[in-house]
Design a protein around this motif. Sequence first.
Motif, PDB file in Angstrom:
ATOM      1  N   TRP A  14       0.848  -1.681  -0.034  1.00 24.57           N
ATOM      2  CA  TRP A  14      -0.334  -0.516  -0.035  1.00 24.57           C
ATOM      3  C   TRP A  14       1.020   1.249  -0.019  1.00 24.57           C
ATOM      4  CZ3 TRP A  14      -4.931   0.307  -1.935  1.00 24.57           C
ATOM      5  CH2 TRP A  14      -5.222  -1.764  -1.937  1.00 24.57           C
ATOM      6  N   ASN A  15       2.191   1.003   0.749  1.00 27.74           N
ATOM      7  CA  ASN A  15       2.667   2.563   0.115  1.00 27.74           C
ATOM      8  C   ASN A  15       2.991   2.217  -0.884  1.00 27.74           C
ATOM      9  OD1 ASN A  15       3.099   3.083   3.140  1.00 27.74           O
ATOM     10  ND2 ASN A  15       4.484   1.378   3.590  1.00 27.74           N
ATOM     11  N   TRP A  16       3.812   1.568  -2.025  1.00 21.67           N
ATOM     12  CA  TRP A  16       3.985   1.484  -2.972  1.00 21.67           C
ATOM     13  C   TRP A  16       2.795   1.952  -4.360  1.00 21.67           C
ATOM     14  CZ3 TRP A  16       1.922  -1.565  -7.044  1.00 21.67           C
ATOM     15  CH2 TRP A  16       1.499  -1.432  -7.815  1.00 21.67           C
ATOM     16  N   VAL A  17       1.961   1.718  -3.984  1.00 16.80           N
ATOM     17  CA  VAL A  17       0.535   2.428  -4.309  1.00 16.80           C
ATOM     18  C   VAL A  17       0.086   3.296  -4.204  1.00 16.80           C
ATOM     19  CG1 VAL A  17      -2.059   2.098  -4.312  1.00 16.80           C
ATOM     20  CG2 VAL A  17      -0.896  -0.175  -3.979  1.00 16.80           C
ATOM     21  N   ILE A  18       0.020   4.047  -2.681  1.00 13.42           N
ATOM     22  CA  ILE A  18       0.059   5.473  -2.526  1.00 13.42           C
ATOM     23  C   ILE A  18       0.784   6.529  -2.981  1.00 13.42           C
ATOM     24  CG2 ILE A  18      -0.236   7.160  -0.852  1.00 13.42           C
ATOM     25  CD1 ILE A  18      -1.238   5.193   1.043  1.00 13.42           C
ATOM     26  N   ALA A  19       2.601   6.377  -2.948  1.00 10.32           N
ATOM     27  CA  ALA A  19       3.707   6.544  -3.731  1.00 10.32           C
ATOM     28  C   ALA A  19       3.075   6.724  -5.442  1.00 10.32           C
ATOM     29  CB  ALA A  19       4.828   5.985  -3.824  1.00 10.32           C
ATOM     30  N   GLY A  20       2.593   5.852  -5.875  1.00 13.08           N
ATOM     31  CA  GLY A  20       2.228   6.004  -7.397  1.00 13.08           C
ATOM     32  C   GLY A  20       1.751   6.205  -7.781  1.00 13.08           C
ATOM     33  N   TYR A  21       0.819   6.757  -6.845  1.00 15.56           N
ATOM     34  CA  TYR A  21      -0.581   7.568  -6.862  1.00 15.56           C
ATOM     35  C   TYR A  21      -0.692   9.702  -6.868  1.00 15.56           C
ATOM     36  CZ  TYR A  21      -4.767   4.542  -7.998  1.00 15.56           C
ATOM     37  OH  TYR A  21      -5.442   3.650  -8.588  1.00 15.56           O
ATOM     38  N   ILE A  22       1.070   9.073  -6.509  1.00 10.37           N
ATOM     39  CA  ILE A  22       1.647  10.475  -6.109  1.00 10.37           C
ATOM     40  C   ILE A  22       1.846  11.002  -6.800  1.00 10.37           C
ATOM     41  CG2 ILE A  22       2.739  12.046  -4.036  1.00 10.37           C
ATOM     42  CD1 ILE A  22       1.560  10.199  -1.851  1.00 10.37           C
ATOM     43  N   PHE A  23       2.697  10.117  -7.413  1.00  8.72           N
ATOM     44  CA  PHE A  23       3.597  10.718  -8.801  1.00  8.72           C
ATOM     45  C   PHE A  23       2.909  10.935  -9.827  1.00  8.72           C
ATOM     46  CE2 PHE A  23       6.237   8.656 -11.905  1.00  8.72           C
ATOM     47  CZ  PHE A  23       6.867   9.326 -12.396  1.00  8.72           C
ATOM     48  N   GLN A  24       2.361  10.223 -10.315  1.00  6.82           N
ATOM     49  CA  GLN A  24       1.316  10.095 -11.530  1.00  6.82           C
ATOM     50  C   GLN A  24       0.747  11.818 -10.752  1.00  6.82           C
ATOM     51  OE1 GLN A  24      -1.502   7.330 -11.347  1.00  6.82           O
ATOM     52  NE2 GLN A  24      -0.469   5.928 -13.307  1.00  6.82           N
ATOM     53  N   THR A  25      -0.012  11.853  -9.440  1.00  3.28           N
ATOM     54  CA  THR A  25      -0.116  13.520  -9.638  1.00  3.28           C
ATOM     55  C   THR A  25       0.595  14.178  -9.692  1.00  3.28           C
ATOM     56  OG1 THR A  25      -1.927  12.065  -8.273  1.00  3.28           O
ATOM     57  CG2 THR A  25      -1.786  14.703  -8.205  1.00  3.28           C
ATOM     58  N   TYR A  26       1.711  14.505  -9.144  1.00  2.55           N
ATOM     59  CA  TYR A  26       2.742  15.279  -9.471  1.00  2.55           C
ATOM     60  C   TYR A  26       3.142  15.563 -11.464  1.00  2.55           C
ATOM     61  CZ  TYR A  26       3.246  16.977  -4.749  1.00  2.55           C
ATOM     62  OH  TYR A  26       3.034  17.193  -3.821  1.00  2.55           O
ATOM     63  N   GLU A  27       3.418  14.189 -11.708  1.00  3.57           N
ATOM     64  CA  GLU A  27       3.608  14.311 -13.080  1.00  3.57           C
ATOM     65  C   GLU A  27       2.180  15.029 -13.884  1.00  3.57           C
ATOM     66  OE1 GLU A  27       5.101  10.724 -16.102  1.00  3.57           O
ATOM     67  OE2 GLU A  27       3.822  10.666 -14.412  1.00  3.57           O
ATOM     68  N   ASN A  28       0.968  14.805 -13.279  1.00  2.16           N
ATOM     69  CA  ASN A  28       0.409  15.467 -14.730  1.00  2.16           C
ATOM     70  C   ASN A  28       0.503  16.989 -14.425  1.00  2.16           C
ATOM     71  OD1 ASN A  28      -0.922  13.025 -15.686  1.00  2.16           O
ATOM     72  ND2 ASN A  28      -2.514  12.774 -13.754  1.00  2.16           N
ATOM     73  N   LEU A  29       0.841  17.311 -13.087  1.00  3.41           N
ATOM     74  CA  LEU A  29       0.545  18.564 -12.797  1.00  3.41           C
ATOM     75  C   LEU A  29       2.068  19.322 -13.725  1.00  3.41           C
ATOM     76  CD1 LEU A  29      -0.859  18.860  -9.213  1.00  3.41           C
ATOM     77  CD2 LEU A  29      -1.711  19.649 -10.920  1.00  3.41           C
ATOM     78  N   TYR A  30       2.674  18.432 -13.208  1.00  2.00           N
ATOM     79  CA  TYR A  30       3.538  19.191 -13.842  1.00  2.00           C
ATOM     80  C   TYR A  30       3.803  19.022 -15.684  1.00  2.00           C
ATOM     81  CZ  TYR A  30       9.002  19.339 -16.470  1.00  2.00           C
ATOM     82  OH  TYR A  30       9.632  19.190 -16.711  1.00  2.00           O
ATOM     83  N   GLU A  31       2.915  18.076 -16.679  1.00  2.00           N
ATOM     84  CA  GLU A  31       2.556  18.055 -18.216  1.00  2.00           C
ATOM     85  C   GLU A  31       1.612  19.751 -17.941  1.00  2.00           C
ATOM     86  OE1 GLU A  31       3.575  16.331 -20.385  1.00  2.00           O
ATOM     87  OE2 GLU A  31       5.012  15.339 -18.881  1.00  2.00           O
ATOM     88  N   LEU A  32       0.714  19.441 -16.960  1.00  2.00           N
ATOM     89  CA  LEU A  32      -0.209  21.151 -17.263  1.00  2.00           C
ATOM     90  C   LEU A  32       0.893  21.958 -16.735  1.00  2.00           C
ATOM     91  CD1 LEU A  32      -3.050  19.745 -14.964  1.00  2.00           C
ATOM     92  CD2 LEU A  32      -3.201  20.008 -17.824  1.00  2.00           C
ATOM     93  N   ALA A  33       1.168  22.583 -16.418  1.00  3.80           N
ATOM     94  CA  ALA A  33       2.378  23.085 -16.111  1.00  3.80           C
ATOM     95  C   ALA A  33       2.978  23.622 -17.440  1.00  3.80           C
ATOM     96  CB  ALA A  33       2.860  23.318 -14.998  1.00  3.80           C
ATOM     97  N   LYS A  34       3.746  22.584 -18.249  1.00  4.68           N
ATOM     98  CA  LYS A  34       4.615  22.904 -19.362  1.00  4.68           C
ATOM     99  C   LYS A  34       3.632  23.204 -20.731  1.00  4.68           C
ATOM    100  CE  LYS A  34       6.778  18.260 -19.553  1.00  4.68           C
ATOM    101  NZ  LYS A  34       7.540  18.393 -20.115  1.00  4.68           N
ATOM    102  N   LYS A  35       2.701  22.709 -20.523  1.00  3.07           N
ATOM    103  CA  LYS A  35       1.445  23.090 -21.800  1.00  3.07           C
ATOM    104  C   LYS A  35       1.203  25.131 -21.790  1.00  3.07           C
ATOM    105  CE  LYS A  35      -3.002  21.700 -23.621  1.00  3.07           C
ATOM    106  NZ  LYS A  35      -4.254  20.640 -23.382  1.00  3.07           N
ATOM    107  N   ARG A  36       0.885  24.875 -19.747  1.00  4.11           N
ATOM    108  CA  ARG A  36       0.213  26.431 -20.115  1.00  4.11           C
ATOM    109  C   ARG A  36       1.669  27.650 -20.385  1.00  4.11           C
ATOM    110  NH1 ARG A  36       0.144  30.119 -15.778  1.00  4.11           N
ATOM    111  NH2 ARG A  36      -1.506  31.845 -16.098  1.00  4.11           N
ATOM    112  N   ASP A  37       2.966  26.668 -19.468  1.00  2.02           N
ATOM    113  CA  ASP A  37       3.761  28.068 -20.510  1.00  2.02           C
ATOM    114  C   ASP A  37       4.150  28.294 -21.254  1.00  2.02           C
ATOM    115  OD1 ASP A  37       6.720  28.773 -19.531  1.00  2.02           O
ATOM    116  OD2 ASP A  37       7.104  27.453 -20.505  1.00  2.02           O
TER     117      ASP A  37
ATOM    118  N   LEU B 223       5.514  35.587 -17.409  1.00  2.06           N
ATOM    119  CA  LEU B 223       6.204  34.144 -18.042  1.00  2.06           C
ATOM    120  C   LEU B 223       7.139  34.070 -17.780  1.00  2.06           C
ATOM    121  CD1 LEU B 223       6.445  32.308 -21.149  1.00  2.06           C
ATOM    122  CD2 LEU B 223       8.226  33.712 -21.969  1.00  2.06           C
ATOM    123  N   THR B 224       8.207  34.458 -16.736  1.00  3.92           N
ATOM    124  CA  THR B 224       9.312  34.003 -16.134  1.00  3.92           C
ATOM    125  C   THR B 224       8.436  33.469 -14.599  1.00  3.92           C
ATOM    126  OG1 THR B 224      10.536  36.698 -16.548  1.00  3.92           O
ATOM    127  CG2 THR B 224      10.285  35.510 -14.688  1.00  3.92           C
TER     128      THR B 224
END
Length: 229
Positions: free
Chosen positions: A33-56, A73-74
């Motif tokens: 379950w630590n692996w499951v939680i860490a996986g979902y957290i990583f996927q969430t931050y990865e999606n947020l990062y992709e959204l931030a790049k798209k907005r940039d 922009l900065t």
Amino acid sequence: LDLITSQLELQESKIQLEKIKNEITRDAVKSYWNWVIAGYIFQTYENLYELAKKRDSQLKIRHQKGDIAQIILTENHRNVLNRQSLMQEAKNNFDNSVLALSMYYRGQNGEMIMANIDELPKIDFDLFKNLSTTLENDIENGLKNRPELRILKIQNDQENNNLLQAKNLYQPKLDLQFEASKDLGDGTKSRAQANNQVKLDFELPLQQNMLSCYTNQRSASCDLYEQGE
């Protein structure tokens, strides 16, 4: 008593082994379950990062058209870097959870398996919907089957048997022995016949009774007897 104690100790050893197996199972479940939680957290931050790049990228186009100032922009680029840092930290935690899980996640030949993020289970995170309604049954089952409680019961039985033996030592003791002997080979005629003996021993623990009398009555005569003894 020695036989009963040995049997109880054997039962306790078996339950101790079962306890160790349960602890290993518990640690494996926690790692999963630590692996499951860490996986979902990583996927969430990865999606947020992709959204931030798209907005940039979109802000860069607007900046080239003169629609927004350079400061916007900065600021957004700094936000992208911050989300990238959080994503990398989440990825490191996920990699650590994969390694911890591999201690229990093994192949048929015992080789360690590194779980992939694509293997994450699909989970409904509605806590109220998934709340267990069998709490009383779980508690009853735990009280019945937990190794720790069963070990305590065996230890209690051991002490009760020791107490019974201690009480037995205060009882009168009667031993009956039968001995038979016969010499073989050359010898005197007087020893040619069989020699049979019956021995009867009776012991009465009077001292304990006297001391018990003193304890209960606390009379002067008993005090004198104790001092004389």
